[in-house]
Design a protein around this motif. Structure first.
Motif, PDB file in Angstrom:
ATOM      1  N   SER A  51       0.812  -1.217   0.000  1.00 15.43           N
ATOM      2  CA  SER A  51       0.000   0.000   0.000  1.00 15.43           C
ATOM      3  C   SER A  51       0.843   1.263   0.000  1.00 15.43           C
ATOM      4  N   VAL A  52       1.864   1.311   0.842  1.00  7.75           N
ATOM      5  CA  VAL A  52       2.639   2.535   0.970  1.00  7.75           C
ATOM      6  C   VAL A  52       3.403   2.843  -0.318  1.00  7.75           C
ATOM      7  N   ASN A  53       3.607   1.838  -1.162  1.00 10.30           N
ATOM      8  CA  ASN A  53       4.308   2.039  -2.426  1.00 10.30           C
ATOM      9  C   ASN A  53       3.375   2.282  -3.600  1.00 10.30           C
ATOM     10  N   ALA A  54       2.067   2.219  -3.360  1.00 11.98           N
ATOM     11  CA  ALA A  54       1.125   2.362  -4.463  1.00 11.98           C
ATOM     12  C   ALA A  54       1.255   3.723  -5.139  1.00 11.98           C
ATOM     13  N   ALA A  55       1.300   4.793  -4.342  1.00 11.98           N
ATOM     14  CA  ALA A  55       1.351   6.137  -4.918  1.00 11.98           C
ATOM     15  C   ALA A  55       2.644   6.391  -5.707  1.00 11.98           C
ATOM     16  N   PRO A  56       3.838   6.021  -5.203  1.00 12.08           N
ATOM     17  CA  PRO A  56       5.045   6.203  -6.020  1.00 12.08           C
ATOM     18  C   PRO A  56       5.003   5.423  -7.330  1.00 12.08           C
ATOM     19  N   ILE A  57       4.404   4.244  -7.310  1.00 13.69           N
ATOM     20  CA  ILE A  57       4.293   3.466  -8.549  1.00 13.69           C
ATOM     21  C   ILE A  57       3.275   4.108  -9.482  1.00 13.69           C
ATOM     22  N   TRP A  58       2.171   4.629  -8.922  1.00 10.93           N
ATOM     23  CA  TRP A  58       1.220   5.383  -9.748  1.00 10.93           C
ATOM     24  C   TRP A  58       1.900   6.586 -10.390  1.00 10.93           C
ATOM     25  N   LEU A  59       2.759   7.234  -9.635  1.00 12.18           N
ATOM     26  CA  LEU A  59       3.461   8.399 -10.170  1.00 12.18           C
ATOM     27  C   LEU A  59       4.300   8.008 -11.374  1.00 12.18           C
ATOM     28  N   ALA A  60       5.041   6.915 -11.254  1.00 13.78           N
ATOM     29  CA  ALA A  60       5.853   6.444 -12.386  1.00 13.78           C
ATOM     30  C   ALA A  60       4.970   6.119 -13.583  1.00 13.78           C
ATOM     31  N   ASN A  61       3.872   5.403 -13.344  1.00 15.98           N
ATOM     32  CA  ASN A  61       2.966   5.061 -14.440  1.00 15.98           C
ATOM     33  C   ASN A  61       2.338   6.302 -15.064  1.00 15.98           C
ATOM     34  N   GLY A  62       2.027   7.300 -14.229  1.00 17.32           N
ATOM     35  CA  GLY A  62       1.446   8.532 -14.746  1.00 17.32           C
ATOM     36  C   GLY A  62       2.396   9.278 -15.669  1.00 17.32           C
ATOM     37  N   LEU A  63       3.671   9.363 -15.267  1.00 15.17           N
ATOM     38  CA  LEU A  63       4.659  10.029 -16.110  1.00 15.17           C
ATOM     39  C   LEU A  63       4.855   9.272 -17.414  1.00 15.17           C
ATOM     40  N   LEU A  64       4.889   7.955 -17.352  1.00 13.96           N
ATOM     41  CA  LEU A  64       5.044   7.152 -18.563  1.00 13.96           C
ATOM     42  C   LEU A  64       3.810   7.277 -19.458  1.00 13.96           C
ATOM     43  N   THR A  65       2.638   7.403 -18.841  1.00 15.07           N
ATOM     44  CA  THR A  65       1.420   7.616 -19.623  1.00 15.07           C
ATOM     45  C   THR A  65       1.505   8.922 -20.405  1.00 15.07           C
ATOM     46  N   GLY A  66       2.058   9.961 -19.782  1.00 16.49           N
ATOM     47  CA  GLY A  66       2.231  11.234 -20.477  1.00 16.49           C
ATOM     48  C   GLY A  66       3.136  11.097 -21.684  1.00 16.49           C
ATOM     49  N   VAL A  67       4.215  10.347 -21.538  1.00 18.96           N
ATOM     50  CA  VAL A  67       5.108  10.102 -22.675  1.00 18.96           C
ATOM     51  C   VAL A  67       4.346   9.364 -23.771  1.00 18.96           C
ATOM     52  N   GLY A  68       3.555   8.367 -23.380  1.00 16.52           N
ATOM     53  CA  GLY A  68       2.770   7.624 -24.362  1.00 16.52           C
ATOM     54  C   GLY A  68       1.798   8.511 -25.112  1.00 16.52           C
ATOM     55  N   VAL A  69       1.162   9.451 -24.415  1.00 13.29           N
ATOM     56  CA  VAL A  69       0.248  10.395 -25.067  1.00 13.29           C
ATOM     57  C   VAL A  69       0.982  11.195 -26.136  1.00 13.29           C
ATOM     58  N   GLY A  70       2.179  11.670 -25.804  1.00 13.69           N
ATOM     59  CA  GLY A  70       2.926  12.514 -26.727  1.00 13.69           C
ATOM     60  C   GLY A  70       3.198  11.856 -28.059  1.00 13.69           C
ATOM     61  N   TYR A  71       3.442  10.568 -28.049  1.00 19.21           N
ATOM     62  CA  TYR A  71       3.753   9.858 -29.298  1.00 19.21           C
ATOM     63  C   TYR A  71       2.521   9.216 -29.931  1.00 19.21           C
ATOM     64  N   SER A  72       1.620   8.681 -29.120  1.00 19.90           N
ATOM     65  CA  SER A  72       0.468   7.978 -29.687  1.00 19.90           C
ATOM     66  C   SER A  72      -0.503   8.923 -30.393  1.00 19.90           C
ATOM     67  N   VAL A  73      -0.703  10.132 -29.860  1.00 18.41           N
ATOM     68  CA  VAL A  73      -1.592  11.087 -30.534  1.00 18.41           C
ATOM     69  C   VAL A  73      -1.018  11.463 -31.897  1.00 18.41           C
ATOM     70  N   GLN A  74       0.295  11.614 -31.974  1.00 20.45           N
ATOM     71  CA  GLN A  74       0.916  11.908 -33.271  1.00 20.45           C
ATOM     72  C   GLN A  74       0.721  10.757 -34.254  1.00 20.45           C
ATOM     73  N   VAL A  75       0.792   9.519 -33.759  1.00 19.55           N
ATOM     74  CA  VAL A  75       0.566   8.373 -34.635  1.00 19.55           C
ATOM     75  C   VAL A  75      -0.868   8.378 -35.151  1.00 19.55           C
TER      76      VAL A  75
END
Length: 461
Positions: A51-75
């Motif tokens: 549980s205590v690690n859920a938020a830091p892992i969400w943070l990592a996934n959130g940042l990676l999701t942003g990177v995915g948005v940047g490239y996938s919308v262009q595709v």
């Protein structure tokens, strides 16, 4: 049935892309479910370490999701404009982004793994397990990056089935490895015969290693299939990964607001996790179980959102405003109706659902109450998820960021401690603050989409 400007039924097209993404989200979340349930057998301390690690892992996934948005919308824009060469260039830059971002994330989390659980208030008996969990889980960061970025790219290409298939395999691998790594060697009875099941007895650390192996497997597979999408979009990496300034700048413009939005939201979740941690191990464990079980409500919204981003993005690239508007509106309506159904089920089945993840009656009772509190805001949460995605597909990337920042830091973060400490609601105060945040967020995103301002931002007006 309403049809698009190409003559295809819109609802049928939306659902064809949505259902594999919905199932994919459910299966991906099973990694978290399996970890929580299997570690929960070890007691509240094991659940709290996850549980205590859920938020830091969400943070990592959130940042990676942003990177995915940047490239996938262009595709998606390139495919809508029938510019195959541009699509291939963007995919190649996506490979480069996965390598660079993944390695940076690996270095950052490994450097801070010994500190983050302590900063978040993990109690002494939880801390060693929590540190081990975060350290082992984030060893897979480069492959998490590849999985996130190429899942997004594949969906925006209209291939929502490949992420489904590969994440299914990864989840099966995670469950098998959990059995072998979490528990010690133990006797069991199989079809009446006495057998010995081998085990490493690593507890929470074993769950993290199993998850990392599953994420690595999925990331490699998605990267491979994402660069081999038929002759039109096949990418040959031997041609090199030289940075393309135009594509990277556009990826930053499209993806950075999404990354900032997810980061601000997840940092807010970290702040509220610290409030929860101050309430003790039982509250922390109950919070983790409720967060995990709540995913049953909003996972369909993410699946519909991915389809909405792809269809709106392709309509923008093809310069078809009416299709873009219709697909975004249809996705929001579908998600809202589905969320009403899942939220009703969540409210009615809260106690047995919470009981799946922990055997401590105190933990189960608190978790069930949190699920019933959050059920009321789930349809609005679905609206915010789906319309934030369709707005990004239409290049309106700043509004979701502003809404996320204002609602998290202007409502949830300051309201939660007031309700917890001053109003005396305890853990329920955190979840009541979440309700208010998510309802306002959904309403604001719906008003923005209805205003049509996104059409000017993507050049359709």
């Amino acid at each position: 049935m309403e049809t698009s400007q190409t003559g295809k039924p819109r609802l049928k097209t939306l659902w064809r892309l949505s259902w594999p993404a919905i199932i994919e989200q459910v299966l991906t979340t099973m990694v978290s479910y399996a970890d929580t349930a299997m570690v929960g057998v070890l007691g509240a301390a094991g659940t709290a370490a996850v549980s205590v690690n859920a938020a830091p892992i969400w943070l990592a996934n959130g940042l990676l999701t942003g990177v995915g948005v940047g490239y996938s919308v262009q595709v998606s824009n390139a495919i809508g404009a029938r510019d195959d060469e541009k699509a291939r260039r963007v995919i190649r830059q996506g490979v480069l982004a996965a390598i660079v971002v993944g390695l940076l994330g690996l270095l950052l989390y490994q450097s801070l793994a010994g500190f983050i659980p302590r900063w978040l208030g993990a109690e002494p008996e939880v801390l060693p397990q929590a540190v081990a969990y975060l350290r082992f889980y984030t060893m897979a960061m480069p492959f998490m990056a590849a999985g996130q970025i190429f899942s997004a790219i594949l969906r925006c290409m209209g291939n929502t089935r490949a992420p489904l298939y590969f994440n299914t395999a990864a989840n099966l691998l995670n469950i098998v490895l959990n059995f072998l790594l979490i528990y010690p060697t133990r006797p069991a009875v199989l079809f009446g015969a006495q057998i010995t099941i081998p085990g490493a007895g690593l507890g929470a650390a074993g769950a993290a290693i199993a998850s990392a192996a599953a994420l690595t497997t999925a990331g490699i597979a998605l990267l491979r299939i994402g660069t081999r999408q038929g002759d039109r979009f096949r990418v040959h990496l031997r041609e090199g990964l030289r940075p393309d300034g135009d594509i990277i700048r556009q990826a930053v413009r499209l993806g950075l607001p999404s990354a900032v939005e997810r980061a601000t939201i997840n940092l807010g979740q970290i702040a509220t996790t610290a409030v929860v941690a101050s309430l003790g191990t039982v509250a922390l464990a109950a919070n983790q179980i409720a967060v995990t079980a709540e995913g049953l409500c909003y996972l369909p919204a993410y699946g519909i959102s991915y389809a909405g981003i792809a269809l709106v993005g392709q309509a923008v690239g093809a310069r078809k405003k009416e299709d873009a508007r219709a697909y975004g509106t249809l996705a929001a309506k579908l998600g809202f109706v589905v969320a009403i159904g899942t939220a009703s089920a969540l409210f009615l089945l809260a106690p047995p659902l919470a009981g799946l993840f922990n055997s401590d009656p105190r933990v189960v009772e608190q978790a069930a109450l949190m699920l019933r509190i959050v059920a009321f805001c789930e349809p609005f949460f679905a609206l915010s998820i789906i319309l934030s995605g369709t707005l990004r597909g239409a290049h309106d990337v700043r509004l979701p960021m502003v809404v996320g920042l204002v609602c998290m830091w202007g409502i949830r973060v300051p309201l939660a401690p007031v309700l917890v400490y001053f109003a005396g609601f305890g853990l329920a105060g955190v979840w009541l603050a979440m309700d208010v945040d998510l309802i306002v967020r959904g309403v604001l995103c719906a008003l923005r989409w209805r205003s049509g301002k996104w059409a000017r931002m993507c050049g359709l007006e």
